[in-house]
Each structure stands twice: as structure tokens, then as C-alpha cells.
Design a protein around this motif. Structure first.
Motif, PDB file in Angstrom:
ATOM      1  N   MET A   1       0.854  -1.194   0.000  1.00 28.43           N
ATOM      2  CA  MET A   1       0.000   0.000   0.000  1.00 28.43           C
ATOM      3  C   MET A   1       0.880   1.231   0.000  1.00 28.43           C
ATOM      4  N   ASN A   2       0.532   2.223  -0.789  1.00 28.95           N
ATOM      5  CA  ASN A   2       1.313   3.440  -0.903  1.00 28.95           C
ATOM      6  C   ASN A   2       0.552   4.601  -0.292  1.00 28.95           C
ATOM      7  N   HIS A   3       1.006   5.094   0.859  1.00 29.99           N
ATOM      8  CA  HIS A   3       0.366   6.237   1.499  1.00 29.99           C
ATOM      9  C   HIS A   3       0.964   7.553   1.038  1.00 29.99           C
ATOM     10  N   ASN A   4       1.938   7.484   0.127  1.00 32.80           N
ATOM     11  CA  ASN A   4       2.549   8.677  -0.437  1.00 32.80           C
ATOM     12  C   ASN A   4       3.164   9.568   0.640  1.00 32.80           C
ATOM     13  N   LEU A  68      -3.037  12.000   7.455  1.00 32.92           N
ATOM     14  CA  LEU A  68      -2.770  10.606   7.804  1.00 32.92           C
ATOM     15  C   LEU A  68      -2.743  10.410   9.320  1.00 32.92           C
ATOM     16  N   LEU A  75      -7.255   4.260   9.590  1.00 37.17           N
ATOM     17  CA  LEU A  75      -6.231   3.503   8.864  1.00 37.17           C
ATOM     18  C   LEU A  75      -5.991   2.145   9.519  1.00 37.17           C
ATOM     19  N   ILE A  82      -6.664   5.489   1.968  1.00 41.48           N
ATOM     20  CA  ILE A  82      -5.638   6.501   1.698  1.00 41.48           C
ATOM     21  C   ILE A  82      -6.349   7.850   1.665  1.00 41.48           C
ATOM     22  N   ILE A  85      -3.360  12.403  -0.758  1.00 40.34           N
ATOM     23  CA  ILE A  85      -2.136  12.199  -1.532  1.00 40.34           C
ATOM     24  C   ILE A  85      -1.683  13.541  -2.106  1.00 40.34           C
ATOM     25  N   LEU A 110      -2.285   6.102  -5.537  1.00 41.43           N
ATOM     26  CA  LEU A 110      -3.322   5.372  -4.819  1.00 41.43           C
ATOM     27  C   LEU A 110      -3.137   3.858  -4.865  1.00 41.43           C
ATOM     28  N   ARG A 155     -10.546   3.858  -1.837  1.00 49.70           N
ATOM     29  CA  ARG A 155      -9.529   4.321  -0.898  1.00 49.70           C
ATOM     30  C   ARG A 155     -10.057   5.343   0.101  1.00 49.70           C
ATOM     31  N   THR A 157     -10.475   8.534  -0.350  1.00 53.44           N
ATOM     32  CA  THR A 157      -9.611   9.714  -0.429  1.00 53.44           C
ATOM     33  C   THR A 157     -10.408  10.987  -0.181  1.00 53.44           C
TER      34      THR A 157
END
Length: 338
Positions: A1-4, A68, A75, A82, A85, A110, A155, A157
Motif C-alpha cells: 500500500m502506498n500512502h505517499n 494521515l 487507517l 488513503i 495524496i 493510490l 480508498r 480519499t
């Protein structure tokens, strides 16, 4: 997973790039942004502009990180969430803005970088088999848009920070500016995502070309630290001290002795100050500290003059709207007219 999220590079030289401080100006601007984010659908597009080198990218990172942290319980319960971003609007070199590349960057943030093309697949109601629409499928724009919509929904967002947002509008005819932002607004209306557009003063000028665009955005000015404001001078000195302490060869140098020089040379922009100190740190590592080395690391007079011209023109253009002259007493307005 990419939370940036932001991560510091491993190498010592690269790690200097990651030195960031949440100074008073950036903290105040973050708070104003969070208030507008709380407004939800009443603030679909938030325009945050300021001079070059003021630290807009750093501000964007802080906004994402703050979101975040505020959603830590969500989370933990939903690892696929997410909430925010940051992406950069591409300058692809094409005649028009590349929505294809922009959508791909959002999807990469994402979902991670996937090699497979994004295609709007479906299910045949008779056979139950997966089918895809006829025609060329490789990363078709409609397929990318559908994938973005699906990711935003899955996600959860809440907002997307778009760095260098002027690219969205600079690469299109003025008559199509509304269409560009309508694309963002449609995603906002359908999936509840808000957009924070970061850019220099030219971004504000582009938006102000149209009354419709101006009506749909909330403008936040991320200003520099001015030399003629006592509080700003004090805050700038604090930033200089903190950043200097992060630089290996500068941490023992009395940088505050030259605070006026740094303030004038960077025009009170903390992003520019950080870049200057990083360059000076490398110079001192090779040549040792001296005022001659300091002069070598400073911006040239021509550079400062050009940046100052852009700042003054931008501040003069944006200030009337932010000061809200319409709220001034009528007799004061009459004096201005006279």
C-alpha cells in the motif's frame, strides 16, 4: 500500500533535502487549509499560491501527513484507506494538458505503479465471463478516468494536493479554462474529494481570467517573511537557526550574524533559504567557512531582482482580494475612491 508519505533518502547528501521545519507561516497556512477542508462541498477547489521558493511543496507534504495522522484509527481499521495524496501536475511538452498522464500519476499514488493497462472491464450477463469494451484498450483515457473514480471511492480519499497546478491551465486556451476545472469539480461532486491546487502567483492570474473560475475557488495566500515586519524578521531568524543546525558543516557557524544578508538574498522565502543553505553547506565542506564562501553561495543580483519583480507583481495582484476591501467601512471606501 502506498500512502505517499515522505521518506528521507539514505545517502548523507540526499538527506539534507529532507530537512523541513513547520515554521509559523506554514503552520498558519495549514490551519486555514484545514478549515476549508472542513467546509467539504462548499470548497471543492482550494487555490494556494505564493512566491517561488516559499515552500509550497513542503506545505503539501505537511498537509498529507497531518491528514494521515488525524485518520490513524481509520487507517488501523481499514488498511486500504488513503485519505490524502500529493501529486504533481505534469508538464508533458504536449500542446494540451495531458489528462492521461495526470490520471496515471493519481493511480500510481493510490494503487502503486502497475504495468497493466487500466481498462473498464465488465461481466457478460449471459455467460458470466469477464469482457472488455471493443476498440483499442491500452490505457484509454476513459478507462483511466474510470480507474481513478474507482480508486477514489475504494480508498476513501478526502483530498488531493496538486503541485505545479498552473500546468493544468497554462497548456490550454483561455476559453477552455472552465472545462479544465470542471473535470476536477466533477470528481469532487461525485466522490467528495477536494482539490488543493499549489502554484505561484501566475496560477492566481489564470484563475482570475474567468468569473466562473473565481467563484468556484477559495484562495489562500502563502506569503513570504517580510523584512519590514518585526514578527516576520524574528520568525525568519528562527528558521535560519533551525535549518543551519541541520547542515553538517554549518551547525557550528554563527549564521544569525548574517541573517539580514540571508533575508535580503532569499526575499524571506524559506524554500529558497533551505536550497541556499544546502548549497553553502557543500561549498563549506570543500573550501571551509569564510565570507567569500558565503558570497559564492548566495543568489546573484540578477536572480534576486527577477524573483523580487515576480513577487511584487503577484502580491499587488492578490492582496486586494485577500484584504476583503468590501468589508471596510463605507467612509473609508469613499476616501479610497476620492
Amino acid at each position: 500500500m502506498n500512502h505517499n508519505t515522505y521518506t528521507n533518502p539514505a545517502s548523507a547528501s540526499s538527506s539534507l533535502i529532507g530537512q523541513r521545519i513547520k515554521h509559523p507561516r506554514i503552520a498558519t497556512t495549514i490551519e486555514e487549509c484545514r478549515l476549508m477542508l472542513a467546509a467539504g462541498s462548499n470548497a471543492n477547489l482550494i487555490l494556494l499560491c505564493g512566491p517561488t521558493g516559499v515552500g509550497k511543496t513542503t506545505l503539501g507534504d505537511f498537509l498529507v501527513e497531518a491528514e494521515l495522522k488525524s485518520q490513524v484509527e481509520e487507517l488501523a481499521a481499514n488498511p486500504g484507506c488513503i485519505p490524502a495524496i500529493r501529486v504533481e501536475a505534469p508538464a508533458s511538452g504536449e500542446r494540451e494538458f495531458s489528462w492521461r498522464l495526470f490520471y496515471q500519476r493519481i493511480l500510481n499514488a493510490l494503487e502503486g505503479e502497475l504495468d497493466a493497462p487500466r481498462t473498464a472491464y465488465g461481466v457478460d450477463p449471459v455467460t458470466g465471463r469477464v469482457v472488455r469494451p471493443a476498440g483499442p484498450q491500452s490505457n484509454r483515457l476513459s478507462g483511466l478516468r474510470t480507474a481513478v473514480e474507482r480508486s477514489l471511492r475504494n480508498r476513501g480519499t478526502r483530498f488531493i494536493v496538486v503541485d505545479e497546478a498552473a500546468h493544468l491551465m497554462r497548456q490550454c486556451h483561455p476559453t477552455r479554462l472552465e472545462q479544465q476545472l470542471d473535470t476536477l469539480k466533477s470528481l469532487s461532486n461525485e466522490y467528495g474529494v477536494q482539490w488543493i491546487l499549489l502554484g505561484s502567483y501566475d496560477l492566481f492570474e489564470l484563475v482570475s481570467l474567468s468569473g466562473q473560475l473565481a467563484r468556484r475557488t477559495h484562495v489562500i495566500h502563502f506569503g513570504r517573511y517580510r523584512e519590514d515586519v518585526v514578527e516576520d524578521v524574528r520568525a525568519f531568524r528562527g528558521c535560519l537557526k533551525k535549518l543551519g543546525e541541520c547542515m553538517p558543516t554549518l551547525k557550528d557557524v554563527d549564521l544569525l550574524r548574517y541573517s539580514e544578508v540571508f533575508h535580503q538574498n532569499t526575499l524571506g522565502c524559506i524554500g529558497t533559504l533551505r536550497t541556499l543553505l544546502m548549497r553553502l553547506d557543500l561549498l563549506v565542506a570543500e573550501k571551509d567557512w569564510s565570507e567569500e564562501t558565503l558570497c559564492t553561495g548566495l543568489l546573484t543580483e540578477a536572480q534576486v531582482t527577477q524573483i523580487l519583480r515576480e513577487i511584487v507583481e503577484g502580491e499587488e495582484r492578490i492582496a486586494p482580494g485577500l484584504k476583503r476591501h468590501l468589508l471596510a467601512p463605507k467612509n473609508l471606501q469613499a476616501k479610497r475612491v476620492a
